[in-house]
Design a protein around this motif. Structure first.
Motif, mmCIF file in Angstrom:
data_model
loop_
_atom_site.group_PDB
_atom_site.id
_atom_site.type_symbol
_atom_site.label_atom_id
_atom_site.label_comp_id
_atom_site.label_asym_id
_atom_site.label_seq_id
_atom_site.Cartn_x
_atom_site.Cartn_y
_atom_site.Cartn_z
ATOM 1 N N ALA A 1 -8.899 -5.869 14.644
ATOM 2 C CA ALA A 1 -8.065 -5.878 13.444
ATOM 3 C C ALA A 1 -8.696 -4.755 12.381
ATOM 4 O O ALA A 1 -7.912 -4.192 11.464
ATOM 5 N N TRP A 2 -9.963 -4.226 12.475
ATOM 6 C CA TRP A 2 -10.599 -3.548 11.601
ATOM 7 C C TRP A 2 -9.681 -1.993 11.820
ATOM 8 O O TRP A 2 -9.384 -1.240 10.992
ATOM 9 N N PHE A 3 -9.483 -1.731 13.246
ATOM 10 C CA PHE A 3 -8.877 -0.529 13.647
ATOM 11 C C PHE A 3 -7.476 -0.259 12.858
ATOM 12 O O PHE A 3 -7.177 0.406 12.446
ATOM 13 N N ILE A 4 -6.669 -1.749 13.177
ATOM 14 C CA ILE A 4 -5.170 -1.754 12.629
ATOM 15 C C ILE A 4 -5.290 -1.586 11.121
ATOM 16 O O ILE A 4 -4.381 -0.790 10.361
ATOM 17 N N PHE A 5 -6.324 -2.090 10.529
ATOM 18 C CA PHE A 5 -6.353 -2.148 9.053
ATOM 19 C C PHE A 5 -6.645 -0.594 8.648
ATOM 20 O O PHE A 5 -6.112 -0.349 7.484
ATOM 21 N N ASN A 6 -7.625 0.250 9.182
ATOM 22 C CA ASN A 6 -7.830 1.600 8.802
ATOM 23 C C ASN A 6 -6.341 2.401 8.944
ATOM 24 O O ASN A 6 -6.096 3.153 7.977
ATOM 25 N N ILE A 7 -5.715 2.283 9.997
ATOM 26 C CA ILE A 7 -4.313 2.814 9.963
ATOM 27 C C ILE A 7 -3.584 2.500 8.825
ATOM 28 O O ILE A 7 -2.740 3.445 8.239
ATOM 29 N N ALA A 8 -3.245 1.078 8.634
ATOM 30 C CA ALA A 8 -2.483 0.549 7.676
ATOM 31 C C ALA A 8 -2.932 1.146 6.215
ATOM 32 O O ALA A 8 -2.072 1.605 5.576
ATOM 33 N N LEU A 9 -4.004 1.206 5.860
ATOM 34 C CA LEU A 9 -4.639 1.597 4.679
ATOM 35 C C LEU A 9 -4.268 2.981 4.532
ATOM 36 O O LEU A 9 -3.876 3.546 3.240
ATOM 37 N N TRP A 10 -4.517 4.168 5.523
ATOM 38 C CA TRP A 10 -3.982 5.144 5.325
ATOM 39 C C TRP A 10 -2.637 5.629 5.000
ATOM 40 O O TRP A 10 -2.193 6.174 4.373
ATOM 41 N N LEU A 11 -1.773 4.947 5.750
ATOM 42 C CA LEU A 11 -0.297 4.859 5.706
ATOM 43 C C LEU A 11 0.082 4.336 4.195
ATOM 44 O O LEU A 11 1.208 4.963 3.601
ATOM 45 N N TRP A 12 -0.529 3.361 3.634
ATOM 46 C CA TRP A 12 -0.164 3.033 2.258
ATOM 47 C C TRP A 12 -0.624 3.853 1.304
ATOM 48 O O TRP A 12 0.038 4.211 0.321
ATOM 49 N N PHE A 13 -1.724 4.512 1.723
ATOM 50 C CA PHE A 13 -2.273 5.494 0.525
ATOM 51 C C PHE A 13 -1.143 6.753 0.615
ATOM 52 O O PHE A 13 -1.245 7.313 -0.587
ATOM 53 N N ARG B 1 14.709 0.040 -2.415
ATOM 54 C CA ARG B 1 15.827 0.506 -3.011
ATOM 55 C C ARG B 1 15.429 2.081 -3.472
ATOM 56 O O ARG B 1 16.417 2.885 -3.593
ATOM 57 N N VAL B 2 14.264 2.138 -3.892
ATOM 58 C CA VAL B 2 13.757 3.489 -4.364
ATOM 59 C C VAL B 2 13.303 4.454 -3.145
ATOM 60 O O VAL B 2 13.609 5.438 -3.064
ATOM 61 N N GLN B 3 12.627 3.794 -2.172
ATOM 62 C CA GLN B 3 12.101 4.333 -1.226
ATOM 63 C C GLN B 3 13.167 5.181 -0.037
ATOM 64 O O GLN B 3 12.743 6.394 0.486
ATOM 65 N N TRP B 4 14.143 4.319 0.108
ATOM 66 C CA TRP B 4 15.147 5.004 1.171
ATOM 67 C C TRP B 4 15.665 6.222 0.453
ATOM 68 O O TRP B 4 16.250 7.255 1.385
ATOM 69 N N ARG B 5 15.604 6.674 -0.611
ATOM 70 C CA ARG B 5 16.172 8.013 -1.220
ATOM 71 C C ARG B 5 15.313 9.231 -0.535
ATOM 72 O O ARG B 5 15.842 10.198 -0.546
ATOM 73 N N ASN B 6 14.227 9.057 -0.020
ATOM 74 C CA ASN B 6 13.649 10.168 0.622
ATOM 75 C C ASN B 6 13.196 9.450 2.213
ATOM 76 O O ASN B 6 12.407 8.647 2.325
ATOM 77 N N PRO B 7 13.943 10.076 3.199
ATOM 78 C CA PRO B 7 14.060 9.595 4.432
ATOM 79 C C PRO B 7 12.634 9.580 5.129
ATOM 80 O O PRO B 7 12.208 8.869 5.755
ATOM 81 N N VAL B 8 11.968 10.710 4.694
ATOM 82 C CA VAL B 8 10.765 10.989 5.539
ATOM 83 C C VAL B 8 9.751 9.905 4.898
ATOM 84 O O VAL B 8 9.155 9.269 5.791
ATOM 85 N N MET B 9 9.565 9.755 3.669
ATOM 86 C CA MET B 9 8.766 8.845 3.130
ATOM 87 C C MET B 9 8.902 7.325 3.524
ATOM 88 O O MET B 9 8.276 6.529 3.537
ATOM 89 N N PHE B 10 10.375 7.016 3.606
ATOM 90 C CA PHE B 10 10.831 5.905 3.862
ATOM 91 C C PHE B 10 10.515 5.500 5.325
ATOM 92 O O PHE B 10 10.042 4.286 5.637
ATOM 93 N N VAL B 11 10.373 6.477 6.373
ATOM 94 C CA VAL B 11 9.745 6.135 7.626
ATOM 95 C C VAL B 11 8.247 5.627 7.595
ATOM 96 O O VAL B 11 8.120 4.967 8.295
ATOM 97 N N VAL B 12 7.544 6.448 6.661
ATOM 98 C CA VAL B 12 6.318 5.978 6.541
ATOM 99 C C VAL B 12 6.108 4.758 5.881
ATOM 100 O O VAL B 12 5.016 3.956 6.313
ATOM 101 N N TYR B 13 6.899 4.196 4.986
ATOM 102 C CA TYR B 13 6.866 3.058 4.314
ATOM 103 C C TYR B 13 7.284 2.012 5.473
ATOM 104 O O TYR B 13 6.548 1.013 5.145
ATOM 105 N N ILE B 14 8.322 2.291 6.398
ATOM 106 C CA ILE B 14 8.491 1.105 7.262
ATOM 107 C C ILE B 14 7.433 0.949 8.212
ATOM 108 O O ILE B 14 6.804 -0.018 8.581
ATOM 109 N N GLY B 15 6.710 2.126 8.487
ATOM 110 C CA GLY B 15 5.549 2.221 9.328
ATOM 111 C C GLY B 15 4.470 1.589 8.789
ATOM 112 O O GLY B 15 3.492 0.658 9.343
ATOM 113 N N SER B 16 4.330 1.399 7.446
ATOM 114 C CA SER B 16 3.122 0.935 6.578
ATOM 115 C C SER B 16 3.495 -0.759 6.892
ATOM 116 O O SER B 16 2.311 -1.518 6.970
ATOM 117 N N LEU B 17 4.652 -1.081 6.701
ATOM 118 C CA LEU B 17 5.026 -2.447 6.754
ATOM 119 C C LEU B 17 4.537 -3.052 8.015
ATOM 120 O O LEU B 17 4.120 -4.018 8.308
#
Length: 280
Positions: A62-74, A28-44
């Motif tokens: 798994a290690w490759f996908i984990f590194n990508i997810a880590l950078w997106l969450w960061f 409900r907070v993330q959708w206020r910023n459309p660009v970061m909301f896309v990154v948020y969905i990609g992180s999930l």
């Protein structure tokens, strides 16, 4: 009192900002910023793919996908942290002003002309028309007008001016502001506002309710980033349909493409090859 100054990375603000950054992961907070909301969905989605890879059903290590997810969450958490840190600075300034209001004591005079008979009261207990005595080293408890005496007053907490000013009864320099400090001599002040109407109260309300307006450059940059994000999403979404079409075309005898190789490596179903009219 001096105007509160906070460093860029104030230690007292870092921990609350980190906690707020985690709380801001609420959709409900993330959708206020459309660009970061896309990154948020990609992180999930990337996190779900990582869990799938851990179960042995992933299409990549798994290690490759984990590194990508880590950078997106960061990226998401860093954006939340920057926003929370800016909000925390405003809250800290408002808290400093509010704390000053609560700690100021005043010497209220029953007969206005009798300096010897003063009652010690809190600043928030003063009402319009009350008369207070302020001596050297005391803070002005509320906005008022000097009716007797003259003194040097430090108003740097309000105006930012380091040089003290003279406040005296009569003339154009008789008004004093709550939160300023008397440096020398003494003055008798008649309070001109009720609680909640002082200059400090208005400052606190402005700081707490202030919303910084974006500059034209920021607005243009947001529009540009949003447009590029939409184009990127359209490009990504269209990859699979084009790849499937390419595979079907290969089955019909067309020249293979890079997308065909990708589809085959991903074990996607291939369309049955069509027999030409000549081979029937």
């Amino acid at each position: 009192m001096t105007r509160p100054k906070l460093a860029l990375f104030e230690r007292s603000l870092l921990l609350p900002a980190l906690l707020d950054a985690v709380r801001k992961l609420d959709p409900r907070v993330q959708w206020r910023n459309p660009v970061m909301f896309v990154v948020y969905i990609g992180s999930l989605l990337t996190t779900l793919l990582w869990l799938q890879a851990l179960l042995g059903a992933g299409e990549a290590p798994a290690w490759f996908i984990f590194n990508i997810a880590l950078w997106l969450w960061f990226t998401v958490l860093f954006a939340n942290f920057a926003e929370a840190l800016a909000e925390g600075r405003s809250k800290a300034q408002a808290a400093a002003l509010r704390g000053l209001k609560q700690t100021v004591w005043a010497r209220k005079l029953a007969p206005p002309a009798d300096r010897e008979r003063a009652t010690r009261v809190r600043a928030e207990e003063l009402r319009r028309g009350d008369v207070v005595l302020i001596e050297a080293g005391d803070y002005v408890p509320a906005d008022g007008e000097v009716i007797q005496g003259a003194a040097s007053v430090d108003e740097s907490a309000i105006t930012g001016e380091s040089a003290p000013v003279i406040r005296e009864s009569g003339g154009d320099f008789s008004a004093v502001t709550g939160g300023t400090r008397v440096l020398s001599d003494w003055i008798i002040v008649r309070v001109t506002v009720n609680p909640g109407e002082t200059f400090l109260d208005r400052m606190i309300a402005l700081v707490e309710g202030a919303e910084r307006q974006k500059t034209p450059n920021e607005i243009a940059l947001n529009i540009l980033i949003a447009g590029l994000t939409i184009i990127f999403l359209l490009a990504v979404v269209s990859l699979v349909p084009y790849a499937v079409y390419s595979v079907n075309a290969v089955g019909s005898g067309s020249t293979p493409t890079i997308a065909t190789t990708v589809i085959r490596e991903s074990n996607l179903p291939l369309a049955p090859a069509r027999r030409s009219f000549a081979t029937r």
